[in-house]
Design an enzyme around this catalytic site. Sequence first.
Site, mmCIF file in Angstrom:
data_model
loop_
_atom_site.group_PDB
_atom_site.id
_atom_site.type_symbol
_atom_site.label_atom_id
_atom_site.label_comp_id
_atom_site.label_asym_id
_atom_site.label_seq_id
_atom_site.Cartn_x
_atom_site.Cartn_y
_atom_site.Cartn_z
ATOM 1 N N ASP B 412 -5.544 -9.782 6.139
ATOM 2 C CA ASP B 412 -4.555 -9.609 5.400
ATOM 3 C C ASP B 412 -5.101 -8.004 5.142
ATOM 4 O O ASP B 412 -5.862 -7.586 4.876
ATOM 5 C CB ASP B 412 -4.478 -10.231 4.359
ATOM 6 C CG ASP B 412 -3.437 -9.932 3.065
ATOM 7 O OD1 ASP B 412 -3.135 -8.060 3.323
ATOM 8 O OD2 ASP B 412 -3.604 -10.329 2.190
ATOM 9 N N HIS B 413 -4.480 -7.136 6.320
ATOM 10 C CA HIS B 413 -4.414 -5.553 5.885
ATOM 11 C C HIS B 413 -4.646 -4.884 4.373
ATOM 12 O O HIS B 413 -5.143 -3.838 4.041
ATOM 13 C CB HIS B 413 -4.272 -4.430 7.088
ATOM 14 C CG HIS B 413 -4.790 -3.548 7.574
ATOM 15 N ND1 HIS B 413 -5.379 -3.046 7.201
ATOM 16 C CD2 HIS B 413 -4.699 -3.202 9.085
ATOM 17 C CE1 HIS B 413 -5.799 -1.333 7.936
ATOM 18 N NE2 HIS B 413 -5.578 -2.133 8.939
ATOM 19 N N ARG B 414 -4.082 -5.577 3.487
ATOM 20 C CA ARG B 414 -3.488 -5.113 2.636
ATOM 21 C C ARG B 414 -5.105 -5.107 1.613
ATOM 22 O O ARG B 414 -5.747 -4.331 0.350
ATOM 23 C CB ARG B 414 -3.295 -6.367 1.184
ATOM 24 C CG ARG B 414 -1.474 -5.791 1.233
ATOM 25 C CD ARG B 414 -0.615 -6.918 1.255
ATOM 26 N NE ARG B 414 -1.208 -8.188 1.184
ATOM 27 C CZ ARG B 414 -0.755 -9.049 0.461
ATOM 28 N NH1 ARG B 414 0.428 -9.273 -0.205
ATOM 29 N NH2 ARG B 414 -0.889 -10.276 1.084
#
Lengths: 347, 440
Positions: B412-414
């Site tokens: 999850d790039h967040r």
Amino acid sequence: MVASDRKLQYREALREAMQEEMRRDERVFLMGEEVAEYHGAYKVSQGMVEEFGPRRIVDSPISETGFAGLGVGAAMYGLRPIIEFMSWSFCLVAADQIINNAPKMLYMSGGQFGCPAVFRGNNGAGGQLGSTHSWSVESLFSHVPGLKLAVPSTPRDAKGLLKAGIRDEDPFFNLESERMLGMGARGDKDFSRYLKGGKWAPPEDDDDFVIELGVADVKKSGSDCTVVSAGRPVHFALEAAEALEKEGIDVEVVDVRTYRPLDIETIASSVRKTNYAVVVDQSWPFASVGAEVAAQIYERCFDDLDNQVIRVHNDDVPAPYNREMEQACLPNTKKIIEAVKAVTYNA
Amino acid sequence: MPITIEMPRLSDTMEEGTLLKWNVGVGDKVSAGDHLADVETDKATMELQAFEDGTVARIQINEGDTVPIGEVIMVLAGDGESVEDAAAAEAPSSGDAEGPQADADDTSSDDAAADEPAKSAESASAPKPSGGKIKVSPLARKLAEEKGVDLASIQGTGPDGRIIKRDILKAAEGGSQQSGSAPASEGVISTEPIGAGTAAPATAATSLEAKTIKLSGMRKTIARRLVESKTTVPHFSVSAAVSMDALLELRSTLNQQLDAQNVKLSVNDFILRAVALAAVQHPVVNSSWGGDSIQQHGTVNIGIAVALPEERGGGLVVPVINDVQNKGLRQISAETKALAKKARETGLSPEEMSGSTIAVSNIGMYGSEMVVPIINPPNAVIMGIGAALQQAVVKDGQIVPGYVMRVTLSGDHRVVDGATAAEYLQTLTSMLEQPAGLLV
């Protein structure tokens, strides 16, 4: 200009408003039962007949239909009548003049002339006057398009709103309260807190001090719940806010000051901030101004509400004469505290 | 009094249940603990047990019917009561009194129902059980959307369970205070299946049959959650090739020695331990996205995607092994085996499927080289494990045969950035390539 050491009763504020406007504009006159020789049944017009004479301070017989109708005719003719009802409960016999004619005159004359009459007097229960003397008429009259209706809660508001109403071109109803006339007397404990800060100061000793109609007043700011009211219950709301502050609930008290026009934007922005609303209304619950305010809150703030709007009203019964029963029917501080706790899920 | 049995809530997120199979019929005597029926929830098929003794008086819904939580599904006659009386009384369900079943009962049992109208009117207007429609204030609904909070996962504290502002704020800040310290994953998820063991090779079919297959509750949940994940979580993937020669040799040695104790370690056991130990060094990957914050977890709980056999309706579930960073290979192996077996044979409990902080999806046993898995929210990372395949490897300038396994991290790039993910993979690779470290 604020005269900070000036103390003025609610009744004195009303008198000062009328005196200043009568001095400013010779078309203004006062008519009602006992307003001249007896100086007013509640002494609101004390000393006025001495200053302005019996042509402008006019004693009338007990004939609301007659003198209210005369006031409407005088206003249509170009004068600025102030008609005092000893109690708003007695105006009902003159309903045809004051609500069927006066507010519609501008419309029905095609804009040629209106009816800039002022009707004022005591409104609401609380003085053991029995049910025919204890109407809270704001719901009844707010229904009618074309009139303006104020319910001032402090001496300052009473003066500023009445002066604005006398100057206004539309029929103006000022709903006062027998229970508040003495408020603001020298040494009055309740009044002392109003002397702090500009908003709570007594009315300016200034001929041109008016309060714009249709502008609500945030009497106390707060973040946790909005209490909307007008007139005498504003004081119950402030007392409730004081008590709730000790329990960590920060109440905002919005005084609508005029039900017509209604400053819904001030109310809505408060509700958007607090997410909770209690509407306190001294009239009966069914088809009432409180119901109208609640409905308009729903229309504008639905997505900002975390609970239903709770209404605190007079009980839906004729006012009892018995003191304990009468008090039990009225909105009071305890009922407002309970409503705020319930609406904020703190019950 | 007749005893009514309602569709029970068998998991946190269950809203309705499908009655797969009745194990009892009208007239049967049942006692507390008896297995009355199989009920399919959004996650798994569970046994419905009797809590009281009685005789089956009426079966209210048919096999295959799906009804909301709280709806009456059967009526038992109590002690000393005749089956006929019990069957006639209390005709409609206590839930929504609508539907053909209730209507039919109303007309057929006019007499019996006549003395009860007040009661049924009362129950119709009484607050409904907190299944079905979620009560939520307008403000709370708006806040939930803004903060990405799933209303179905929250227990409201307002009247009749209404979800209100404070519930959303609490959920948004705590992430998972409702169900303990670790975030509750819904258990059913993500990628391709794993570890189903004996996937029989398809027999040569001579013809195909076209058919429409009704979605099971689990398939609906898988679909919903994966679409949610893939459309709302910004996925990225990083992949590494791991030389597995040393690990395979070590495993073979260990298994020879442990054979006498009836222990057999799988490659997956080593991978789970390495995933956990590497996560201890790179705690960012062991995190959850919380809307306005990121929760780093104090323990590594690994969710393992397990494919279910067709006999159990297919699909996949994700049992969770907790505290993997503190467990040795032997314990990991035992727990994995036990959970996978339970998943395939009797079904897992919701607790056994919640609380994962990172997920592993291993397709090695099918021989596929690589998988790019879909994240199982609220996990920030899932590891996709391919098969260890013999390949031509360049070693010291020479081409030699060697076993290589492809490990792919979907993140999850967040929460996790590419470089962080690559560093984690580097650590993981090094642990798998020098597997002695996994023994201590």
